[in-house]
Design an enzyme around this catalytic site. Structure first.
Site, PDB file in Angstrom:
ATOM      1  N   ASP A 127      48.913  39.282   0.546  1.00  0.00           N
ATOM      2  CA  ASP A 127      48.800  37.839   0.333  1.00  0.00           C
ATOM      3  C   ASP A 127      47.337  37.374   0.362  1.00  0.00           C
ATOM      4  O   ASP A 127      46.409  38.191   0.488  1.00  0.00           O
ATOM      5  CB  ASP A 127      49.651  37.131   1.416  1.00  0.00           C
ATOM      6  CG  ASP A 127      50.425  35.965   0.857  1.00  0.00           C
ATOM      7  OD1 ASP A 127      49.964  35.342  -0.100  1.00  0.00           O
ATOM      8  OD2 ASP A 127      51.498  35.654   1.415  1.00  0.00           O
ATOM      9  N   TRP A 162      48.676  34.293  -6.177  1.00  0.00           N
ATOM     10  CA  TRP A 162      49.275  33.086  -6.781  1.00  0.00           C
ATOM     11  C   TRP A 162      48.609  32.646  -8.090  1.00  0.00           C
ATOM     12  O   TRP A 162      48.628  31.453  -8.431  1.00  0.00           O
ATOM     13  CB  TRP A 162      49.261  31.908  -5.793  1.00  0.00           C
ATOM     14  CG  TRP A 162      49.435  32.288  -4.366  1.00  0.00           C
ATOM     15  CD1 TRP A 162      50.507  32.927  -3.823  1.00  0.00           C
ATOM     16  CD2 TRP A 162      48.527  32.051  -3.280  1.00  0.00           C
ATOM     17  NE1 TRP A 162      50.323  33.106  -2.477  1.00  0.00           N
ATOM     18  CE2 TRP A 162      49.113  32.573  -2.118  1.00  0.00           C
ATOM     19  CE3 TRP A 162      47.267  31.442  -3.189  1.00  0.00           C
ATOM     20  CZ2 TRP A 162      48.496  32.516  -0.861  1.00  0.00           C
ATOM     21  CZ3 TRP A 162      46.642  31.380  -1.947  1.00  0.00           C
ATOM     22  CH2 TRP A 162      47.262  31.913  -0.802  1.00  0.00           C
ATOM     23  N   GLY A 163      48.000  33.590  -8.804  1.00  0.00           N
ATOM     24  CA  GLY A 163      47.375  33.223 -10.081  1.00  0.00           C
ATOM     25  C   GLY A 163      46.006  32.572  -9.930  1.00  0.00           C
ATOM     26  O   GLY A 163      45.448  32.075 -10.906  1.00  0.00           O
ATOM     27  N   ASP A 184      54.417  29.620  -4.984  1.00  0.00           N
ATOM     28  CA  ASP A 184      55.716  30.082  -4.477  1.00  0.00           C
ATOM     29  C   ASP A 184      56.877  29.435  -5.225  1.00  0.00           C
ATOM     30  O   ASP A 184      56.843  28.251  -5.562  1.00  0.00           O
ATOM     31  CB  ASP A 184      55.856  29.739  -2.989  1.00  0.00           C
ATOM     32  CG  ASP A 184      54.979  30.630  -2.126  1.00  0.00           C
ATOM     33  OD1 ASP A 184      54.134  31.349  -2.680  1.00  0.00           O
ATOM     34  OD2 ASP A 184      55.154  30.597  -0.894  1.00  0.00           O
TER      35      ASP A 184
HETATM   36  C1  GLA Z   1      52.832  33.033   0.730  1.00  0.00           C
HETATM   37  C2  GLA Z   1      53.473  33.922  -0.335  1.00  0.00           C
HETATM   38  C3  GLA Z   1      54.974  33.971  -0.113  1.00  0.00           C
HETATM   39  C4  GLA Z   1      55.272  34.512   1.271  1.00  0.00           C
HETATM   40  C5  GLA Z   1      54.561  33.657   2.332  1.00  0.00           C
HETATM   41  C6  GLA Z   1      54.656  34.280   3.710  1.00  0.00           C
HETATM   42  O1  GLA Z   1      53.213  31.711   0.591  1.00  0.00           O
HETATM   43  O2  GLA Z   1      53.186  33.440  -1.627  1.00  0.00           O
HETATM   44  O3  GLA Z   1      55.605  34.790  -1.096  1.00  0.00           O
HETATM   45  O4  GLA Z   1      54.856  35.840   1.355  1.00  0.00           O
HETATM   46  O5  GLA Z   1      53.186  33.505   2.025  1.00  0.00           O
HETATM   47  O6  GLA Z   1      53.987  33.515   4.677  1.00  0.00           O
END
Ligand code: GLA
Length: 377
Positions: A127, A162-163, A184
């Site tokens: 992440d 996330w791009g 997300d």
């Molecule tokens: C981010 C990621 C999610 C998940 C959460 C966990 O938001 O994009 O997919 O893994 O963290 O905290």
């Protein structure tokens, strides 16, 4: 080669958030085998955020599994998952803390990769929260990419930024095998549609070895769980699953697979949809009649065996009849060829069509066809 096809599996986050423990992982592993998910291709069982203690071990500096959630440690969990013929995935973050505020791997990349390898981890979701502003994302992802390769174990690297930072331009160079390219997902129609729409001009960057990841599926959640805002109906779940397949995205289930209903199970194990997703060439679809229409998508995809797939998605609030023109597919009117269509959801042969296909699609739903060129005189 790892990730020669879009990875498939289950991830704990969408439904369970921080409510994860050894027992849940055992039950999920059992369900993957019992329900035939493993046989359908779902092989990775991934524990997302919230699996560790709040601080690293002060002596060894290693991340430590949470003593109540995972009292026997992660190696024991990995052993159980492997004993079912599945692969085991875990989660960390390129920052000082993870997104849910547990220790992250920033500046500990090589130690953590080694620890994961010792535990028997086969997949790492990585992440992007809480890294210093001075640290650029390509370097941070390269660091973990290199650390995993130096770990002594083959570990699939699932990047999750996330791009941001134009990830499409550099992510393949970091050794990542898949990369989250959007924010997300939430369990409502607007969320999965916005995600899919935002990737329609980005899919050229996705290919065997490193796939564009549109996030874990909410298919079958029906509003339950951590990201279960509102929930979707079955038509939406068909559309979501089919979009992910047409886009050759990783298929990571996010519903409670232990209790998924028959309809969900049938959808996510549909062999023809999975065949489209797992097509070895993973070509991006062509969006017929433009990609800017807001209330429908016509996606047409070249497949490895000379066949094609056509997905017709109704994003509107009413049942619609569409006329899909073939001109943009490459089929010349003078070719003396036509398309023969089979509906992949029902198996029904809907005949030979030369210039266009008229198709009825209920609101929020989709129709997906496998199609082959045949002679037509
Ligand atoms: C981010 C990621 C999610 C998940 C959460 C966990 O938001 O994009 O997919 O893994 O963290 O905290």
């Amino acid at each position: 080669m790892l990730a020669s096809r879009p990875p498939m599996g289950f991830n704990t986050w969408n439904t369970f958030g921080d409510k994860i423990d050894e027992n849940l992982i055992h039950e999920a592993a059992d369900a993957m085998v019992r329900l035939g998910l493993k046989d359908a291709g779902y092989e990775y069982l991934v524990i997302d955020d919230c699996w560790s203690e709040y601080e690293r071990d002060p002596v060894t500096d290693r991340i430590v599994p949470h003593h109540v959630k995972f009292p026997n440690g992660m190696k024991a969990v990995a052993d159980y998952v492997h004993s079912k013929g599945l692969k085991f995935g875990m989660y960390s973050c390129d920052g000082v803390r993870t997104c849910a505020d547990y220790p992250g791997s920033y500046d500990h990349e090589f130690l953590d990769a080694k620890t994961f390898a010792e535990w028997g981890v086969d997949y790492l979701k990585y992440d992007n929260c809480y890294h210093p502003g001075s640290a650029d994302e390509p370097t941070l992802y390269r660091r973990m990419g290199m650390a995993l390769r130096a770990s002594g174990r083959e570990i699939l690297f699932s990047a999750c930024n996330w791009g941001s930072s134009n990830v499409w331009d550099w992510i393949r160079s970091t050794g990542a095998h898949m990369y989250r390219s959007t924010g997300d997902i939430f369990d409502n129609a607007e969320s999965y549609r916005n995600i899919a729409r935002s990737q329609m001009d980005k899919l050229h960057a996705s290919a065997p070895g490193c796939f564009n990841d549109m996030d874990m599926l909410t298919v079958g959640m029906y509003g339950r769980g951590l990201v279960g805002s509102q929930g979707c109906n079955s038509a939406d779940y068909r559309s979501q699953f089919a979009l992910w397949c047409m886009f050759s995205c990783p298929l990571m289930l996010g519903c409670d697979i232990r209790t998924m209903n028959e309809e969900t199970l049938k959808l996510v194990t549909n062999p023809e949809l999975i065949r489209i997703d797992q097509d070895a060439e993973a070509r991006p679809p062509i969006f017929l009649q433009g990609k800017d229409e807001t209330d429908r998508i016509y996606a047409f995809k070249f497949l490895e065996d000379g066949a094609y797939a056509l997905g017709v998605f109704n994003l509107s609030e009413e049942d619609r009849e569409y006329r899909v023109l073939f001109n943009d597919t490459g089929l010349a009117a003078s070719a003396c060829k036509a398309f023969q269509f089979t509906d992949v959801m029902t198996g029904e042969n809907i005949g030979i069509h030369r210039e266009h296909l008229k198709v009825q699609v209920p609101a929020h739903d989709c129709r997906v066809f496998r199609t082959e060129l045949v002679d037509f005189r």
